[in-house]
Write an enzyme that holds these catalytic residues in place. Structure first.
Site, mmCIF file in Angstrom:
data_model
loop_
_atom_site.group_PDB
_atom_site.id
_atom_site.type_symbol
_atom_site.label_atom_id
_atom_site.label_comp_id
_atom_site.label_asym_id
_atom_site.label_seq_id
_atom_site.Cartn_x
_atom_site.Cartn_y
_atom_site.Cartn_z
ATOM 1 N N SER A 135 9.553 34.315 20.703
ATOM 2 C CA SER A 135 10.747 34.536 19.880
ATOM 3 C C SER A 135 11.061 36.001 19.622
ATOM 4 C CB SER A 135 10.613 33.797 18.549
ATOM 5 O OG SER A 135 10.818 32.414 18.733
ATOM 6 N N LYS A 138 14.410 37.300 20.536
ATOM 7 C CA LYS A 138 15.548 37.157 19.622
ATOM 8 C C LYS A 138 15.996 38.501 19.058
ATOM 9 C CE LYS A 138 14.858 32.343 18.060
ATOM 10 N NZ LYS A 138 13.571 31.867 18.580
ATOM 11 N N SER A 190 13.467 32.274 12.776
ATOM 12 C CA SER A 190 13.383 32.131 14.232
ATOM 13 C C SER A 190 14.053 30.857 14.735
ATOM 14 C CB SER A 190 11.911 32.153 14.678
ATOM 15 O OG SER A 190 11.803 32.520 16.020
#
Length: 423
Positions: A135, A138, A190
């Site tokens: 993640s 991101k 997330s």
């Protein structure tokens, strides 16, 4: 008759040359430490490539299996010279000369600690190893979002957006949300559902991933290829601790990003007939580590644990990125805190950097027609330092010494002539 004055002058000059002048001369700068000289200093030119120099380790599941009719893209090219400085090509721990031992408990395959204000790399471990971001990718998606979408712009998620493989925030299909609200859900918790909704708003998953990769290339993230907007593993996905440090450096200069990662608790208001959504920050150092500024966590079975976090202490802002770490025997957030403590001590001791977040050289490689990036340079613009006097302080001191010698010589010679004429 032999003249005593020139001989006296020669003796005086010789004495100064042997004793005084060397003391006045500037010290010779020490040579840069040779990579490969110790396990802490990096990799020598003769050493084999790092194990993960071109691509991450083999996947442990089928998450990167390409769709029918597609193939896995080849690894990204490895630059001939390590980006950020020669020492950053090392596979092992890279520390300043004379640095104390690292704190125990480090499980990360690679990591980087950088100074967010100067761009200096304080310390590192296999910084360009190609790893999976989970993640942490991101942060790159968020940088695209804050570059292209306005904070108050409305995004209406589709059914596909809302039904993504979780971790999810819980957004509802058909309900209107602002970009700023969704950004908090993306970075604090997330949310894969939010990542997919942003990708849809940016033109679709393929378009969004293309924008992420073009932005990465433009800012010099040569180890990075996004395959999904959320960080779920996909064919050809890779990044490095160095690249994520670079991306985080850029992102922390964006107000919307910096505010979101620094928020401990947030509520997405009720909208479209749907109840409010409480969002809590996954980063456990927020509120527990003094001066913590925020960051991001990540995990997949293939990537293992990934982490980025920043803190400020005594006027210095440092950020750590960790890749392929494990929670045992020490929690990853605790490992990150120990690396920050260690690196703040290095900064306080004025230890020299081992590299630099160097993206300026590649910013000009944007493809024709690409929109301008709304990003600031690595460090805040400062007045150019005054050019050093090419003659230098030592040069002026030597000039003064020689002038004194000449005056003394002429004085002695004049006195000798007077004595000789009077004889």
């Amino acid at each position: 008759m032999f003249c005593a004055a020139p001989r006296s002058l020669r003796l005086l000059v010789a004495t100064l040359a042997v004793g005084v002048l060397p003391a006045l001369a500037p010290p010779v700068a020490g040579a840069a430490p040779v990579a490969g000289a110790s396990p802490q200093s990096g990799r020598s030119a003769q050493a084999p490539p790092c194990a993960a120099a071109a691509a991450p380790p083999a996947a442990v599941d089928t998450s990167e299996k390409p769709a029918p009719g597609q193939s896995v893209p080849p690894p990204l090219p490895v630059p001939a010279q390590p980006v950020g400085g020669p020492l950053l090509g090392g596979c092992a721990t890279i520390l300043p000369p004379g640095a104390p031992p690292l704190p125990a408990g480090d499980t990360a395959a690679s990591w980087v600690v950088q100074n967010l204000d100067t761009g200096d790399v304080v310390a590192a471990k296999d910084p360009h190893a190609r790893e999976r971001p989970a993640s942490l990718i991101k942060t790159l998606l968020a940088l695209v979002v804050v570059t292209e979408l306005k904070p108050d712009q409305i995004v209406v998620p589709t059914k596909e957006d809302a039904e993504q493989e979780c971790t999810c925030v819980g957004i509802s299909a058909g309900a209107p949300y602002t970009v700023d609200q969704l950004l908090h859900g993306l970075l604090m918790h997330s949310g894969n559902d939010v990542a997919h909704a942003f990708a849809t708003a940016l033109g679709g998953v393929d378009v969004a991933v293309g924008k992420m990769n073009r932005l990465a290339a433009r800012i010099g993230a040569t180890d990075t290829r996004a395959a999904t907007p959320s960080g779920l593993d996909g064919p050809g996905m890779s990044t490095s601790a160095y690249d994520l440090s670079l991306i985080f450096h850029y992102a922390m200069k964006q107000q919307e990003f910096a505010q979101a990662v620094a928020t401990k608790a947030y509520t997405i208001p009720a909208t479209g007939g749907k109840p409010p959504i409480p969002v809590f920050n996954d980063n456990k150092l927020l509120g527990s580590y003094p001066g913590f500024l925020g960051g991001k966590t990540g995990f997949t079975n293939d990537a293992r644990h990934t982490y980025v976090g920043a803190a400020e202490r005594d006027g210095h802002r440092l950020a750590v990125v960790m890749m392929r770490a494990e929670q045992r025997p020490t929690l990853v957030v605790a490992q990150a805190g120990h690396l920050l403590d260690y690196s703040f001590a290095l900064v306080d001791a004025h230890a020299p950097p081992v590299g630099r977040i160097a993206y300026e050289a590649l910013v000009a490689t944007a493809p024709p027609g690409a929109p301008p990036l709304n990003v600031a340079p690595a460090a805040a613009a400062k007045p150019a330092p005054a050019k050093p006097d090419p003659f230098g302080t030592t040069g002026w001191i030597l000039t003064l010494v020689v002038a004194v010698i000449i005056v003394v010589g002429f004085t002695l010679r004049h006195r000798l002539r007077r004595q000789r004429d009077a004889a």
